[in-house]
Design an enzyme around this catalytic site. Structure first.
Site, PDB file in Angstrom:
ATOM      1  N   GLY A 195       0.832  -1.197   0.000  1.00  8.41           N
ATOM      2  CA  GLY A 195       0.000   0.000   0.000  1.00  8.41           C
ATOM      3  C   GLY A 195       0.864   1.243   0.000  1.00  8.41           C
ATOM      4  O   GLY A 195       0.984   1.936   1.012  1.00  8.41           O
ATOM      5  N   GLY A 197       0.627   4.108  -1.656  1.00  9.58           N
ATOM      6  CA  GLY A 197       0.026   5.427  -1.804  1.00  9.58           C
ATOM      7  C   GLY A 197       0.701   6.275  -2.856  1.00  9.58           C
ATOM      8  O   GLY A 197       1.028   5.797  -3.947  1.00  9.58           O
ATOM      9  N   TRP A 198       0.937   7.545  -2.513  1.00 14.35           N
ATOM     10  CA  TRP A 198       1.582   8.468  -3.447  1.00 14.35           C
ATOM     11  C   TRP A 198       3.107   8.479  -3.280  1.00 14.35           C
ATOM     12  O   TRP A 198       3.775   9.387  -3.769  1.00 14.35           O
ATOM     13  CB  TRP A 198       1.029   9.874  -3.253  1.00 14.35           C
ATOM     14  CG  TRP A 198      -0.345  10.047  -3.835  1.00 14.35           C
ATOM     15  CD1 TRP A 198      -0.665  10.231  -5.152  1.00 14.35           C
ATOM     16  CD2 TRP A 198      -1.590  10.064  -3.123  1.00 14.35           C
ATOM     17  NE1 TRP A 198      -2.024  10.354  -5.296  1.00 14.35           N
ATOM     18  CE2 TRP A 198      -2.622  10.247  -4.070  1.00 14.35           C
ATOM     19  CE3 TRP A 198      -1.922   9.927  -1.781  1.00 14.35           C
ATOM     20  CZ2 TRP A 198      -3.968  10.316  -3.706  1.00 14.35           C
ATOM     21  CZ3 TRP A 198      -3.260   9.988  -1.425  1.00 14.35           C
ATOM     22  CH2 TRP A 198      -4.268  10.186  -2.375  1.00 14.35           C
ATOM     23  N   THR A 216       0.455  -1.001  -5.007  1.00 17.82           N
ATOM     24  CA  THR A 216      -0.818  -0.314  -4.824  1.00 17.82           C
ATOM     25  C   THR A 216      -1.821  -0.855  -5.830  1.00 17.82           C
ATOM     26  O   THR A 216      -1.423  -1.451  -6.848  1.00 17.82           O
ATOM     27  CB  THR A 216      -0.665   1.209  -5.005  1.00 17.82           C
ATOM     28  OG1 THR A 216      -1.939   1.845  -4.808  1.00 17.82           O
ATOM     29  CG2 THR A 216      -0.171   1.556  -6.405  1.00 17.82           C
ATOM     30  N   SER A 218      -4.223   1.439  -6.829  1.00 11.43           N
ATOM     31  CA  SER A 218      -4.727   2.677  -7.400  1.00 11.43           C
ATOM     32  C   SER A 218      -3.851   3.135  -8.570  1.00 11.43           C
ATOM     33  O   SER A 218      -2.671   3.462  -8.384  1.00 11.43           O
ATOM     34  CB  SER A 218      -4.762   3.772  -6.328  1.00 11.43           C
ATOM     35  OG  SER A 218      -5.029   5.032  -6.910  1.00 11.43           O
ATOM     36  N   CYS A 383     -14.427  10.994  12.021  1.00  9.93           N
ATOM     37  CA  CYS A 383     -13.208  10.290  12.420  1.00  9.93           C
ATOM     38  C   CYS A 383     -12.490  11.018  13.554  1.00  9.93           C
ATOM     39  O   CYS A 383     -11.976  10.389  14.487  1.00  9.93           O
ATOM     40  CB  CYS A 383     -12.283  10.120  11.226  1.00  9.93           C
ATOM     41  SG  CYS A 383     -12.916   8.982   9.969  1.00  9.93           S
TER      42      CYS A 383
END
Length: 404
Positions: A195, A197-198, A216, A218, A383
């Protein structure tokens, strides 16, 4: 709460608020000022001191119908529909969380609605195809959207603030550095990031002399992260891939995963831990950052679906710390350290929320409507309230093979 603690309502339009005065007799902690669109209102006061919040009901009977049918989900959907406002959304949701048990059915809704939400959640299971769909639903809203309100490191997970630290980007790097220290890695070690991400962690680790393979689901994130790595001149140390963790082959010196476990889904927790154990070389460590849910509500939570699972992270599921330890142990992994940082996450969310509000005109320019904006604001406040009340928490934990 005594009847005397509710200021009598006047006749006329204020009558629409009378069902709310009855409902809020169950308030146990704090104080809530309830106003109607016609200027009439009342104050509900709990027996214990606590948060003091305000709510303006534009369509009180519509909202009441939603809440009685769909509980907390209906309350959230009423906000998304513009049926109520609050001068401090986070404080209001914190008050609601503190009174969740006392308000009873008002927070639960009807059985049929709960059953439907549970069924809908289960149709979003994290199979390989389902995981791609669920990840795309959230992370592929667009890099341009996220870059508006994330910090320059493009990190979408909790920061850890050093004493006296107030800069979000610096706190994000502090988080990355702490994870690296947990690994006790040596220069040149090869780290698997599940994972990625960016690319924030991969870049930080590469700059510290480590090699990183990141995965990832994405496509939006992957394109952005690969470009950042190339621009930093670190392509020789970082390899980012579009890959499901279940398809990993090989072994690495260490494994890192930052707030990805929440997207796995309970049915796949054994598979996730099995993958970590299989990919971790003897003597290596896995450092994970994970959002957890309080033990006291875990069983009820896992049988249903909340606002986050319905609207923000489809297919998501938070573990309790006990469940996390047990599933890790069943996969042959030992939890060698575990530290909690829930208040850091609340602080991170508050920063994101402020930044989001600062760029609302640009969010609208990207085509996001008022309903989406209200949903996103509710998500951030919901949250924050969860972390502030301890219903959810953040852990950083280290896993190892028992034999070292």
């Amino acid at each position: 709460m005594d009847a005397e603690q509710l200021r009598p309502l006047e006749a006329g339009p204020g009558l629409a608020l009378r069902p709310w005065s009855w409902l809020l007799r169950g308030l146990h902690v704090g104080r809530l000022r309830v106003d109607g669109a016609g200027g009439r209102g009342f104050t509900a006061t709990g027996a214990e001191a606590g948060p003091e919040a305000q709510i303006l009901l534009h369509r009180p009977l519509n909202l009441l119908n939603r809440v009685m049918r769909r509980g907390a989900m209906g309350f959230a959907e009423g906000y998304m529909a513009g049926e109520w406002e609050s001068s401090d959304l986070t404080t209001l949701l914190t008050l609601a969380a503190r009174n969740e048990a006392a308000l009873g059915r008002a927070s639960e809704g009807g059985r049929l609605a709960r059953w439907r939400e549970t069924l809908s959640h289960r149709t979003r299971a994290n199979t390989r195809r389902g995981s791609r769909r669920n990840i795309a639903a959230h992370y592929d809203l667009g890099n341009d959207f996220y870059r508006l309100w994330l910090d320059p490191t493009m990190t979408y997970s909790a920061a850890l603030y050093a004493p006296g630290e107030d800069n979000l980007a610096a706190a994000q790097r502090h988080k990355y550095q702490r994870l690296l220290r947990q690994l006790d890695a040596r220069p040149g070690d090869h780290i698997l990031e599940i994972g990625c991400g960016w690319g924030g962690f991969a870049l930080e680790a590469a700059r510290c002399g480590y090699r990183v393979t990141g995965i990832t689901l994405s496509r939006e994130q992957l394109a952005w992260a690969r470009r950042r790595v190339a621009e930093a001149g670190l392509s020789d140390r970082v390899d980012l891939q579009l890959r499901d963790y279940r398809d990993l082959e090989g072994a690495w010196d260490h494994v890192v995963s930052i707030e990805m476990f929440e997207a796995v889904g309970e049915a796949w927790w054994p598979t996730f831990f099995g993958t970590v154990g299989r990919c971790l070389r003897p003597g290596g460590r896995a450092a994970l950052q994970v959002i957890t849910i309080d033990e006291s509500v875990f069983d009820d939570y896992r049988r249903g679906a909340d606002f986050i699972q319905r609207y923000i992270f489809p297919g998501g599921m938070l573990p309790s710390i006990t469940a996390f330890r047990e599933r890790a142990g069943e996969a042959g992994l030992r939890v060698s350290s575990l530290d909690r940082f829930g208040h850091d996450y609340a602080r991170t969310l508050q920063s994101w929320h402020r930044r989001f509000l600062d760029v609302l005109p640009r969010v609208r320019e990207q085509g996001f409507d008022d309903r989406f904006i209200r949903m996103w604001r509710y998500y951030l406040s919901y949250c924050t309230a969860g972390f502030q009340t301890g219903r959810i928490d953040l852990i950083q934990t280290t896993l190892e093979h028992p034999d070292g």
